[in-house]
Design an enzyme around this catalytic site. Structure first.
Site, PDB file in Angstrom:
ATOM      1  N   ASP A  92     -39.362  68.292  17.559  1.00 18.57           N
ATOM      2  CA  ASP A  92     -39.830  67.649  16.325  1.00 18.57           C
ATOM      3  C   ASP A  92     -38.930  68.131  15.184  1.00 18.57           C
ATOM      4  OD1 ASP A  92     -40.578  70.281  15.991  1.00 18.57           O
ATOM      5  OD2 ASP A  92     -42.331  69.755  14.824  1.00 18.57           O
TER       6      ASP A  92
ATOM      7  N   GLU B 133     -51.787  65.661  18.172  1.00 21.37           N
ATOM      8  CA  GLU B 133     -50.352  65.395  18.082  1.00 21.37           C
ATOM      9  C   GLU B 133     -50.068  64.071  17.388  1.00 21.37           C
ATOM     10  OE1 GLU B 133     -48.061  67.406  18.394  1.00 21.37           O
ATOM     11  OE2 GLU B 133     -49.047  69.018  19.467  1.00 21.37           O
TER      12      GLU B 133
ATOM     13  N   TYR C 276     -41.372  62.684  21.410  1.00 21.74           N
ATOM     14  CA  TYR C 276     -41.940  63.950  20.966  1.00 21.74           C
ATOM     15  C   TYR C 276     -43.351  64.154  21.535  1.00 21.74           C
ATOM     16  CZ  TYR C 276     -44.789  67.154  18.491  1.00 21.74           C
ATOM     17  OH  TYR C 276     -45.681  68.150  18.260  1.00 21.74           O
TER      18      TYR C 276
END
Length: 361
Positions: free
Chosen positions: A157, A56, A139
């Site tokens: 996102d 991520e 996020y």
DNA sequence: TAAACGTGGAG
DNA sequence: TCTCCAAGTTT
């Protein structure tokens, strides 16, 4: 007060959207090295929070295609968060070279070390807990909580912003519309399979609900999409105009001794290319101040290096020299040629090296 | 709130 | 060539 009937209808629509999306994901989920398949999870396998977090962070503002090779190298070299926490700063920065946004790499190390030092080597298993760690913002905290820990966090996102703004035909431009989009995404997020739902939304945005020429004809949410119905899907989300990029200039000094040693410095830990290896140089401005790092017969190279950053264009003049073994630089240090790997340089500096190297004696 | 912060690919 | 954009965070 909210209207009970309308809320009920909205909930039904949201449940339908989530169900359609998950059914689509079960058939079309893209295979990625950091994902576990629904079948594996049905067999009891859990995603590794370290791999989910690492992917991520790498994927922040970065394409899947660019991330794959970096993810593979990082996980081979540092298989666990404890391995990464124990790594030398320079090794991690060198491994990140070329991927961009180098604050991510600096925060990656801080985060890994915090997990080891403050959390017994285990990532916090909630969005709130994750949010306290360096480099983990709204996020990433939501994404890791949902994907690794099955928390129904609201993951938003750029893909989700686009999908939701189209689904609900939100015409207010970003970033002003962001809070409304988060609220709409929250209304869609199911209690079951939140990690799959988040990844499904992002896959949909990456492959079908694309920025340009969205493939509405094969979209699982076609029947529910307000922007598609209104014929404005491709125009959403609207965005505020961006300011133009100015051009800055600078000088880079490439000094290579007769024995091949190259003058390099580790850049300050803050600012552009912070913590990365590079050639010594002037400031980058409208009118750069020359700053040769040693007395040598500098000669301007017959080329310039152009590079564009997020917010400005850079035009670098390169000066070349072959100083004596005894030369003592005021900045940086000479690195033996066999210890210098051009691949450890950020792209701008790699461009400088690749342009300069053929012109060295 | 807005600016800083990278890079490579697509159109 | 040039603009836009990609699974954002920090200050």
């Amino acid at each position: 007060m909210r209207d009970g009937m309308r809320d009920g209808a909205a909930e039904l629509g949201a449940a339908a959207a989530a169900a359609l999306l998950l059914a689509w994901y079960d058939r079309h989920a893209r295979v990625m090295p950091w994902r576990t398949s629904p079948a594996d999870r049905a067999a009891g396998e859990r995603p590794d929070p370290y791999r989910v977090w690492l992917s991520e962070v790498m994927l922040q503002q970065t394409t899947v295609a660019a991330v794959r090779a970096y993810f593979r190298r990082f996980t081979e070299r540092w298989p666990t968060v404890a391995d990464l926490a124990a790594a030398a700063d320079a090794d991690v920065m060198a491994e990140w070279a070329g991927l961009g946004y180098y604050a991510r790499a600096r925060n990656l190390l801080k985060c890994a070390r915090a997990v080891v030092a403050d959390h017994s080597g285990e990532f916090p298993d909630t969005e709130v807990g994750l949010r306290t760690l360096p480099g983990i913002g709204p996020y990433t905290a939501a994404a890791v909580a949902a994907i690794a820990f099955d928390e129904p966090a609201v993951v938003v996102d750029g893909n989700v912003e686009r999908v939701v703004s189209r689904l609900h035909a939100v015409e207010t431009p970003l970033p002003a519309s962001k809070p409304a989009l988060v609220a709409l995404a929250a209304g869609l997020t199911p209690q079951q399979r939140p990690g799959d739902f988040a990844q499904a939304m992002m896959d949909l945005g990456a492959t079908i609900c694309t920025p340009r020429k969205p493939a509405c004809g094969i979209c699982p949410l076609w029947s529910l999409c307000a922007a598609r119905a209104a014929g404005i899907a491709a125009d959403l989300p609207r965005k505020s105009p961006k300011p133009a990029k100015p051009t800055r200039r600078g000088i880079a000094y490439v000094a290579v001794r007769a024995d091949g040693a190259v003058l390099l410095e580790t850049r300050p830990a803050k600012g552009l290319l912070g913590g990365m290896l590079g050639f010594v140089g002037s400031d980058w401005s409208e009118d750069p101040v020359p700053a040769p790092p040693l007395d040598a017969g500098w000669s301007p190279a017959p080329f310039a290096v152009r590079h564009t950053f997020t917010h400005f264009h850079l035009e670098l003049t390169v000066h070349l020299a072959t100083p004596p073994q005894t030369a003592a630089p005021t900045r940086g240090s000479f690195t033996p040629r066999d210890a210098f790997r051009p691949g450890d340089l950020p792209t701008l500096m790699l461009k400088v090296w690749q342009a300069a190297e053929p012109h060295l004696p």
